[in-house]
Design a protein around this motif. Structure first.
Motif, short mmCIF file in Angstrom:
data_model
loop_
_atom_site.label_atom_id
_atom_site.label_comp_id
_atom_site.label_asym_id
_atom_site.label_seq_id
_atom_site.Cartn_x
_atom_site.Cartn_y
_atom_site.Cartn_z
N ASP A 1 23.64 69.68 0.89
CA ASP A 1 24.25 68.59 1.64
C ASP A 1 25.05 69.08 2.83
OD1 ASP A 1 23.19 66.55 0.13
OD2 ASP A 1 24.93 66.35 -1.21
N ALA A 2 25.71 70.21 2.70
CA ALA A 2 26.49 70.74 3.83
C ALA A 2 25.58 71.14 4.99
CB ALA A 2 27.32 71.94 3.36
N ARG A 3 24.48 71.77 4.65
CA ARG A 3 23.53 72.14 5.71
C ARG A 3 22.91 70.91 6.36
NH1 ARG A 3 20.52 75.59 2.84
NH2 ARG A 3 18.84 74.11 2.44
N PHE A 4 22.65 69.88 5.55
CA PHE A 4 22.11 68.64 6.10
C PHE A 4 23.12 67.99 7.03
CE2 PHE A 4 22.44 64.00 5.56
CZ PHE A 4 21.27 63.61 6.21
N ALA A 5 24.38 67.96 6.65
CA ALA A 5 25.41 67.33 7.48
C ALA A 5 25.54 68.04 8.82
CB ALA A 5 26.74 67.32 6.73
N GLU A 6 25.54 69.34 8.80
CA GLU A 6 25.64 70.10 10.06
C GLU A 6 24.44 69.84 10.96
OE1 GLU A 6 26.17 74.16 9.06
OE2 GLU A 6 28.17 73.89 8.20
N ALA A 7 23.26 69.77 10.38
CA ALA A 7 22.06 69.51 11.17
C ALA A 7 22.10 68.11 11.77
CB ALA A 7 20.81 69.69 10.31
N LEU A 8 22.57 67.12 11.00
CA LEU A 8 22.61 65.75 11.52
C LEU A 8 23.66 65.62 12.63
CD1 LEU A 8 22.14 62.54 9.56
CD2 LEU A 8 24.11 62.67 11.08
N VAL A 9 24.82 66.23 12.47
CA VAL A 9 25.85 66.18 13.52
C VAL A 9 25.34 66.84 14.79
CG1 VAL A 9 28.14 67.02 14.17
CG2 VAL A 9 27.78 66.08 11.89
N ARG B 1 22.56 64.36 16.31
CA ARG B 1 23.11 63.13 16.86
C ARG B 1 24.10 63.39 17.98
NH1 ARG B 1 19.47 61.66 14.12
NH2 ARG B 1 19.50 60.04 12.49
N GLY B 2 24.90 64.44 17.87
CA GLY B 2 25.90 64.72 18.90
C GLY B 2 25.28 65.05 20.25
N PHE B 3 24.34 65.98 20.28
CA PHE B 3 23.69 66.31 21.54
C PHE B 3 22.73 65.21 22.00
CE2 PHE B 3 24.77 70.69 20.12
CZ PHE B 3 25.56 71.04 21.21
N GLY B 4 22.45 64.25 21.12
CA GLY B 4 21.62 63.11 21.50
C GLY B 4 22.41 61.97 22.12
N GLY B 5 23.74 62.09 22.22
CA GLY B 5 24.53 61.07 22.90
C GLY B 5 25.32 60.17 21.98
N HIS B 6 25.40 60.47 20.71
CA HIS B 6 26.18 59.65 19.78
C HIS B 6 27.55 60.28 19.55
CE1 HIS B 6 22.04 58.33 18.90
NE2 HIS B 6 22.61 57.16 18.63
N ALA C 1 32.48 65.80 27.39
CA ALA C 1 31.44 66.17 28.36
C ALA C 1 30.13 65.45 28.07
CB ALA C 1 31.24 67.68 28.34
N ILE C 2 29.81 65.31 26.81
CA ILE C 2 28.57 64.58 26.45
C ILE C 2 28.69 63.12 26.85
CG2 ILE C 2 27.12 63.85 24.53
CD1 ILE C 2 27.86 66.46 23.12
N ARG D 1 29.72 51.46 21.76
CA ARG D 1 28.54 51.26 20.89
C ARG D 1 28.01 52.59 20.38
NH1 ARG D 1 27.21 47.75 25.18
NH2 ARG D 1 25.64 49.25 25.92
N ARG D 2 28.14 53.63 21.16
CA ARG D 2 27.66 54.95 20.74
C ARG D 2 28.61 55.64 19.77
NH1 ARG D 2 23.23 57.57 22.99
NH2 ARG D 2 21.89 55.99 23.92
N GLY D 3 29.81 55.12 19.57
CA GLY D 3 30.69 55.67 18.55
C GLY D 3 31.70 56.69 19.05
#
Length: 271
Positions: A172-180, A183-188, A220-221, A250-252
């Motif tokens: 789960d920790a590896r999944f959370a880091e991958a999702l952040v 999503r983060g570099f994708g503009g969320h 910056a993002i 809306r993007r959070g």
């Protein structure tokens, strides 16, 4: 101009000849009377189970003309009768379909000399889980849900997920880091990402650690996102600032990040 008698003479010469393609057992051309006699003898000598073999479909035929599934006497009678009828023992006029509709021929691969393809065994729940994990990271909750959707029993899905977690394939920790990171570099923004991680049933400390480990700059993002959507705008362009701020909400993104990216304060009166 040639006389017509030459054609008539040719026709006279061809008359009376014996039909082509009718041969006896010795391979010589026979007469129609001889053929009829041969067929009559075959009918008299027909084995008792020949009709049953021809009609019930228990008699198989292969490309070389051999007949299987019945006695040798019946097989010999069927092959001989078809040869006397001027047809192939194993195929009809088109060379593919069986002569008799009641005969169950071999499959297409067997008739072509190819081995029959074996059916792939059904995948186990662990194999299904591993197939999902090699594509991308999954949370424990998401992986179990996908296994159930693919027909795995809930208890078996939980067992398979537990084994994947014990062997290090799921974390789960590896999944959370991958999702952040995705999503983060994708503009969320971090607020929306935190809510998405909570929907996966992750522990709060796992979510906090993943957001803390993010290497990007949220401000910056956010500025890059606003620049791509609205371009450069003046500080006193309140309409564009309000639109850019609404996009970041809306993007959070947080209020501080919105102020830094748009030079617009969401806490102002009238927002």
């Amino acid at each position: 101009m040639k006389p017509r008698s030459s054609r008539a003479g040719t026709s006279e010469r061809t008359r009376g000849k014996e039909p082509h393609g009718i041969r006896d057992d010795a391979g010589a051309t026979g007469s129609v009377a001889a053929l009829r006699a041969k067929l009559a003898a075959l009918v008299k000598e027909k084995p008792a189970d020949a009709d049953d073999a021809m009609g019930s479909g228990r008699c198989g035929v292969v490309r070389d003309g051999s007949v299987t599934g019945r006695s040798s006497e019946t097989a010999e009678w069927i092959a001989t009768s078809r040869t006397m009828a001027g047809t192939s023992p194993a195929a009809g006029a088109d060379g593919d379909a069986p002569v008799h509709p009641g005969i169950d021929s071999a499959s297409g691969d067997a008739r072509r000399g190819k081995p029959r393809r074996k059916r792939r065994p059904e995948a186990t729940p662990e194999q299904r889980a591993l197939g999902l994990l090699v594509r991308r990271e999954h949370s424990r909750k998401e992986l179990a849900r996908k296994l159930v959707q693919r027909g795995v029993e809930p208890d078996q899905a939980e067992t398979a997920v537990g084994r994947m977690q014990a062997e290090g394939w799921q974390d789960d920790a590896r999944f959370a880091e991958a999702l952040v990171r995705s999503r983060g570099f994708g503009g969320h923004g971090p607020i929306r990402i935190r809510a998405e991680l909570a929907m996966h049933g992750l522990e709060p400390e796992v979510v906090a650690a993943a957001l803390e480990a993010f290497e990007g700059d949220w401000t910056a993002i956010a500025r890059g996102l606003v620049r791509r959507r609205h371009g450069q705008f003046a500080r006193d362009d309140r309409v564009t600032q309000r639109k850019a701020a609404a996009l970041l909400v809306r993007r959070g993104y947080s209020a501080d990040q919105i102020r830094a990216a748009t030079r617009f304060d969401p806490d102002d009166e009238g927002w």
